[in-house]
Design an enzyme around this catalytic site. Structure first.
Site, short mmCIF file in Angstrom:
data_model
loop_
_atom_site.label_atom_id
_atom_site.label_comp_id
_atom_site.label_asym_id
_atom_site.label_seq_id
_atom_site.Cartn_x
_atom_site.Cartn_y
_atom_site.Cartn_z
N GLU A 116 4.21 4.93 -4.80
CA GLU A 116 5.50 4.89 -5.35
C GLU A 116 5.60 5.71 -6.55
O GLU A 116 6.77 6.26 -6.74
CB GLU A 116 5.38 3.27 -5.68
CG GLU A 116 5.77 2.21 -4.58
CD GLU A 116 5.81 0.82 -5.04
OE1 GLU A 116 4.78 0.50 -5.40
OE2 GLU A 116 6.87 0.38 -4.44
N GLU A 136 0.17 -3.04 0.85
CA GLU A 136 0.52 -4.36 -0.12
C GLU A 136 0.50 -5.59 0.91
O GLU A 136 0.19 -6.60 0.71
CB GLU A 136 1.83 -4.45 -0.73
CG GLU A 136 2.05 -3.47 -1.84
CD GLU A 136 2.28 -2.05 -1.83
OE1 GLU A 136 2.33 -1.52 -0.63
OE2 GLU A 136 2.50 -1.31 -2.60
#
Ligand code: NAI
Length: 665
Positions: A116, A136
């Site tokens: 990210e 995740e």
């Protein structure tokens, strides 16, 4: 060239992010060992670094990780704590908004929050061995710092879907293909990033991802197919489905609204019991190998491993050992068996080569480090010998007697037995302190679990050697005491027994299996037995028949199947009929007749069971046996049981293991 250096945050974490201005290029280094996790100090340091680069009037900035990784993700140690500003979304935003174009220079892992961060940068370049991923979902979460909104604006939507719902990372070549990175740095990464900084000087900065449109948006039909495909394997789990929903938001909503929606989904998942279960097992796996008695104990040196028996397990253990870089000497009964064993190992290595785990040069080196013999004297210099011969006490004790004579007195001797008494094997060796159990799971070069079995007389440094060796093979090592079947097989026996009772009382194999797969197991117990073959367990039951307690409830259905030659897939029939119409076989009226007859013979009136009742019974039996295993000290903690059942027996990871799933209160 001018060079000034400035630490980005003056507090105790001052080393987490460093900024050096060289030739009007800001070199921003994230230095947070061991994996440069995006912990609070890193986040704060990065915000500061953006300001520093701006104030210095840098023409560009390079964001790079110290050591051999970019940023491997969020800091898992912060999971249980209240969030501490600045949070990652703010940092990514700052990277995206600054007039200084940031170049993410990626080596090693750019995972989760790391990726990210890279998505906030204007450019991304990477070394050939870098890995990019959004893992995740493995912790029951989705990206929470804009990953689901930015990624589909950089790579095709369906590629983003794959990455985010599977949690699996992609390599550099794939990343370049799908547009995730701009370039590959073949040589020095920092130098390549500097070169790029000079090249882009004066060029217009590429549009921030949030200002772009999603890439190759699929039509609704293709989207639906892709989502079904991507979430099929993770049925029952919330995170992969929410990840797909978040991506849909990213397509349908304005970027800012999609970011908010992502955050809301992320926060909801954080409180989801599935995420709690996945985090539980994640931490349990990382702490379960610790044993108080081994604190400060040095393992013995292992540079050469002997393996006795080149069958299914011996070959797998040999391959795992060779792939970990250790030379192996394989011992078999005769030349033919040795040749067969070598071939088995060769096939496993072929597989590793095909999957790109080793290249041809490495393969050649590995082949050269595999020796074979039928004479135990070849083990004279071995530091560790693992036996994986037939599961028969007489054969095993004979092997240990020969090992006692052939090996150095300080060599560690291990058995891969599934059920037998490791302590009794140790007694045939002059120094029982050098014997332990290393219980691998099949296929041994793939399965992560290793039960390190400690018989009463094992020496501390021998035990420590078992753990060190397991770690070297990148196994999850769980200490286990000696009993019939140690932790896993013993609990599974109780589980199988209960399933047998259910059959006698009215359930059918496909109902038991369906209840299990509904619960989250990849496969039901009977489908699994058909795959593995029913004959080995049958042989064991026959061996034990003489010593079985006549008052014990004994279900003979499996015996009847075996007597009828129904050994599973290999004979075309087992618990199911395998006629090629389905992968796991289909229910067979003949089997139902055998089962109904078994109930009748025992005078049991059959009744029907719901999936829920089946699972309750199975989990109840599993839990009861697990409690006994704990009470006897065979497993050191409930965590140990969870780790074993999840990693060795297909217990659904997202339920956290049987102890977590049935915890009281
Ligand atoms: P296997 O029958 O495939 O292999 C046994 C091998 O040992 C054969 O190649 C045989 O020639 C060799 N052997 C027998 N006696 C020998 C001797 N005196 N000296 C040298 N070699 C000898 O059996 P498998 O499945 O590999 O099992 C081996 C051991 O691993 C057993 O104790 C079993 O309980 C255990 N185990 C098996 C698992 C499985 O899923 N198959 C899983 C975990 C443990």
């Amino acid at each position: 060239m001018t060079s000034t250096s400035k630490t980005a945050s003056p507090d105790a974490h001052e080393a987490a992010v460093r900024v050096a201005i060289e030739d009007r290029i800001a070199i921003v280094t994230i230095d947070n060992p061991p994996v440069n996790a995006a912990s609070h100090a890193v986040r704060a340091g990065l915000l500061e670094a953006v300001r520093t680069a701006e104030e210095a009037g840098a023409r560009a900035a390079v964001l790079i990780g110290a050591g051999d990784s970019f940023v491997a993700g969020a800091d898992v140690r912060e999971f249980g704590q209240p969030p501490r500003a600045p949070l990652l979304p703010e940092v990514v935003r700052a990277l995206e908004k600054t007039p200084v174009p940031f170049i993410a220079a990626i080596d090693g892992n750019a995972l989760g929050g790391g990726l990210e961060l890279a998505l906030g940068c204007a450019y991304r370049i990477a070394t050939p061995r870098a890995k990019f991923g959004m893992p995740e979902v493995n912790l029951g979460l989705i990206p929470g710092a804009g990953g689901t909104v930015r990624l589909p604006r950089l790579v095709p939507v369906l590629e983003a879907l794959m990455m985010i719902t599977s949690g699996k990372p992609v390599g550099t070549r794939k990343a370049l293909d799908i547009g995730l990175i701009d370039d590959v740095a073949e040589g020095d990464l920092l130098q390549a990033a500097r070169d790029l900084a000079l090249q882009i000087d004066g060029r217009e900065r590429p549009l921030a991802l949030l200002s772009r449109e999603p890439v190759i948006v699929p039509d609704v039909h293709s989207w639906q197919i892709a989502v079904n495909d991507a979430t099929k394997k993770t049925r029952g789990q919330n995170a992969p489905r929410e990840a797909a929903n978040a991506l849909r938001d990213a397509i349908d909503m304005a970027p800012d609204a999609a970011l908010e929606a992502e955050r809301a989904r992320f926060l909801k998942l954080k409180d989801d019991p599935q995420s709690a279960a996945l985090r539980h097992i994640f931490f349990a796996e990382r702490s379960v190998a610790r044993m108080d008695r081994l604190k400060g104990v040095e393992p013995r040196k292992v540079d050469h491993v002997g393996i006795v028996g080149g069958g299914t397990m011996g070959a797998g253990i040999a391959a795992a050992t060779l792939l970990a870089g250790l030379p192996v000497t394989l011992i078999e009964r005769d030349d033919a068996a040795l040749e067969a064993g070598r071939e088995r190992v060769g096939k496993l290595l072929d597989g590793a080569e095909r999957r790109g785990l080793i290249d041809t040069a490495r393969r050649a080196a590995i082949d050269a480090s595999l020796a074979g013999a039928t004479d135990y004297d070849a083990l004279a210099s071995a530091d560790l010998v693992i036996e994986a011969v037939f599961e028969d006490m007489a054969v095993k004790t004979e092997v240990f007697e020969r090992l006692d004579r052939a090996t150095r007195p300080d060599a560690v001797l291990a058995t891969n037995t599934s059920y037998l008494d490791v302590g009794a094997m140790a007694e045939v060796v002059a120094d029982p302190g050098r014997v332990l159990g290393l219980h691998f799971f099949s296929p041994a070069h793939v399965m992560k679990l290793l039960e390190v079995v400690h018989p009463p007389k094992v020496a501390d440094d021998v035990l420590a050697t078992g753990f060190a060796f397991g770690k070297r093979l990148r196994k999850i090592c769980v200490p286990a005491g000696v009993c019939d079947g140690f932790i896993g097989n013993r609990i599974m026996s109780a589980y199988r027994r209960e399933a047998g009772y259910l059959l006698e009382e009215g359930a059918l194999p496909h109902e038991v299996d369906a209840a299990m797969t509904d619960y989250g197991f990849a496969m039901g117990i009977y489908a699994m037995q058909d795959m593995a073959g029913l004959d080995i367990a049958w042989a064991m039951r026959k061996r034990r028949a003489a010593t079985r307690d006549p008052n014990e409830r004994y279900v003979d259905i499996a015996d009847t199947l075996c007597e009828a030659g129904r050994f599973g897939q290999k004979t075309g029939k087992g618990w199911y009929l395998h006629d090629g119409t389905s992968r796991t076989g289909r229910p067979d009226p003949e089997v139902e007749a055998i089962i109904v007859d078994a109930s009748r013979r025992k005078g049991i009136e059959r009744r029907s069971f719901s999936h829920e009742q089946i699972i309750d019974r199975l989990l109840g039996a599993l839990r009861a046996e697990a409690d006994a295993v704990l009470a006897e000290g065979i497993a050191a903690s409930p965590d140990a049981i969870d780790v074993v059942m999840v990693n060795g027996y297909g217990f659904p990871r997202w339920r956290g293991g049987p102890m977590f799933a049935t915890r009281k209160g």
